[in-house]
Design a protein around this motif. Structure first.
Motif: not given
Lengths: 196, 196, 196, 196
Positions: A37-46
């Motif tokens: 899980t990348s920090i960037a993935a969070f931003s894309a998600k939420c």
DNA sequence: AATGAATGAGGATTCATTCAT
DNA sequence: AATGAATGAATCCTCATTCAT
């Protein structure tokens, strides 16, 4: 002591977005694990930018640990029903198991992430793993208490053994659920254990 | 220690280094999971340059899948004893469980990696996951056969249920072992199940 | 002086595979350019292992240069017809242009590669570029001769100018062909130039 | 030289650095082509770290496409003079050709890169190629208009043919210039065409 | 004459993280 | 409270090349 509405709003926003980040993180981290899980993935998600996460959390490790903590609390709230403990042992087992089963179905992301963390053995143990093992212990003790409560005649050792088997069975059935899908038949397992 | 990095092995042997890579990979991947294991980490562990891995394996995915396959075969060889099946059911259960327990203890890296893969849910499923689920199925069927053999009177449904609980119990106890350390008390679990 | 059949076979094979490699290389390098073509791509295209290329050629640079040389010779053989040079100037132009047009269509890989090399400006000029510019010069002189032959009255300067325009027109039409597809209307261009 | 690598620019400006990257990229990519240009080469040329490029552009393909777009706009601005169109046809041709010639000399990187892209035929066509062919079409139409304007009597087919030859001649002379250096004698070519 | 196995440099891209605004 | 821009280390993988066989 009372702050201006603007300030309160801002503070509230902080808590709110922390909430939002935590929710998005359980979901992704519960699917891909710690490293996946990348920090960037969070931003894309939420929504919020990747860099924003560092306003609420020290670093990735801290974020994951917070996720575990938060999810466990949510889960506890689901499990701890107000009026329990009436009826015959078997009825109570059934009720408890049903509750647990439902709760497991509701928070599989949390458990999945936790189990993945538990299985990992990296040189620098993520704080999230430690936290998970702690909350898992708490849950284990509750189960032990419930078992002791249900079968008052049991010795300490037997309670421990039965608890071990119950937790193991629950974990194993969760794994099975993750693999094969379908509902976890925890109720039946508990009945099975109760008979023995 | 025996050779400086620039010294080329005199007699290069594909099969041998494939083996060496697989062995190193189970260990690391079994500790850190799919994403947590870098190709560079293998080379640090088992000697050859990171890029050399691509001579034996198409890519990381292929490598991990090969690891699962290879480890399962190793494990099967450990489990499948020639002359089993004598004595009272309980004696046979004990023997079988003991064998399994020993084998689980011997290849925890394989199971740990497999379970981590099984729990993950990434968009592009790693081939290693598919392979693990397949070999897991094979193992599950063997257990079902053993159970049907031990308790000839059991109906098909009961065998299935008992198999499910047994597998789940084994998985759960493995998880427990990974968390708390200590030996897996599979034997006791099997006895417990046998009584029920 | 006569060698055994086996040796001759081997030697013949060497030449043969050199040929095969060159053919495969024009095609790929003509499509992807110098940097875009990997040695591994050749082996995928024409059979022999990537490392085998170093038996026939010193390195990649040498290979590409050889490709240019070889292709140019092939092309020259196509262009240089035995009996040319009869009929009115316009008829002879038409014949020549038709020949050129056909030959261009037959070896577009060669020209494409050559033009790409010609356009590039890298610090270490590939030898293939040098070779291409040389053979291009040779071709240019032939055209100049043909023009001088066709229009005997023209001064040296006019011949040079007309040659420049003819070569430029041919290059430009080749580019057009690569972009839009379709046949090169070299014949018409030559007639057009002839009228002027 | 003004700042050590670790020093962060005080006032980061996205648009500005996008511009800087684009400028550096035309130059390098115009010299080495698509594959010959590494992302690392840009960073060496224009300051920012290689990874920073991914803040402004999705990937290499996107960067190259943006370069083509940006360069074409720059070129158009150079070409499109406000008050043109006076004098005899030949004078107007001369003026136009002179403008074009100058503009070609000013942006050879753009054309070189574009032509290299146009000549390449890789399996996955770079977006930059598509973009170049589009802007090339636009330019071709402008030339057709200019020709129709200069020679009002010409039929549609003749305009098309003359445009084709003009574009081809310009491309070919550009290639010549890249090979032999020296000024492009576009003016003379246009006069030559005009006479025919 | 050719190949199987390896190497190390370098390819594009993503990572967690930082910090001025 | 949040973001836009950047960084440098690390990611997987491909490259040209080598050399013993």
């Amino acid at each position: 002591m009372t702050s201006s509405p603007t300030v309160r709003k801002k503070r509230a926003n902080g808590v709110e977005s922390r909430q939002r980040i935590l929710d998005a993180t359980v979901e992704i981290a519960g699917e891909r694990g710690y490293e996946g899980t990348s920090i960037a993935a969070f931003s894309a998600k939420c929504g919020p930018q990747a860099s924003s996460i560092y306003w609420c959390f020290k670093d990735k490790d801290d974020l994951i640990a917070a996720v575990i903590e938060h999810s466990f609390e949510t889960w506890l709230a689901t499990v701890e029903l107000p009026g329990e403990a009436t009826g015959t042992p078997l009825e109570r087992i059934t009720a408890m198991a049903a509750t647990n089963a439902r709760s497991l179905v509701d928070v599989p992301d949390f458990l999945r992430l936790g189990l993945m963390l538990a299985l990992e053995r990296r040189p620098a143990e993520p704080r999230g793993r430690t936290v998970f093992l702690q909350v898992r212990n708490v849950a284990g003790q509750k189960i032990a208490e419930a078992i002791a409560d249900l079968f008052p005649g049991l010795g300490e050792d037997s309670v421990r053994t039965l608890t071990t088997y119950t937790v193991a069975g629950a974990d194993g059935l969760f794994v099975r659920r993750e693999i094969h899908g379908g509902a976890v038949t925890l109720v039946a397992l508990f009945k099975f254990h109760a008979r023995a």
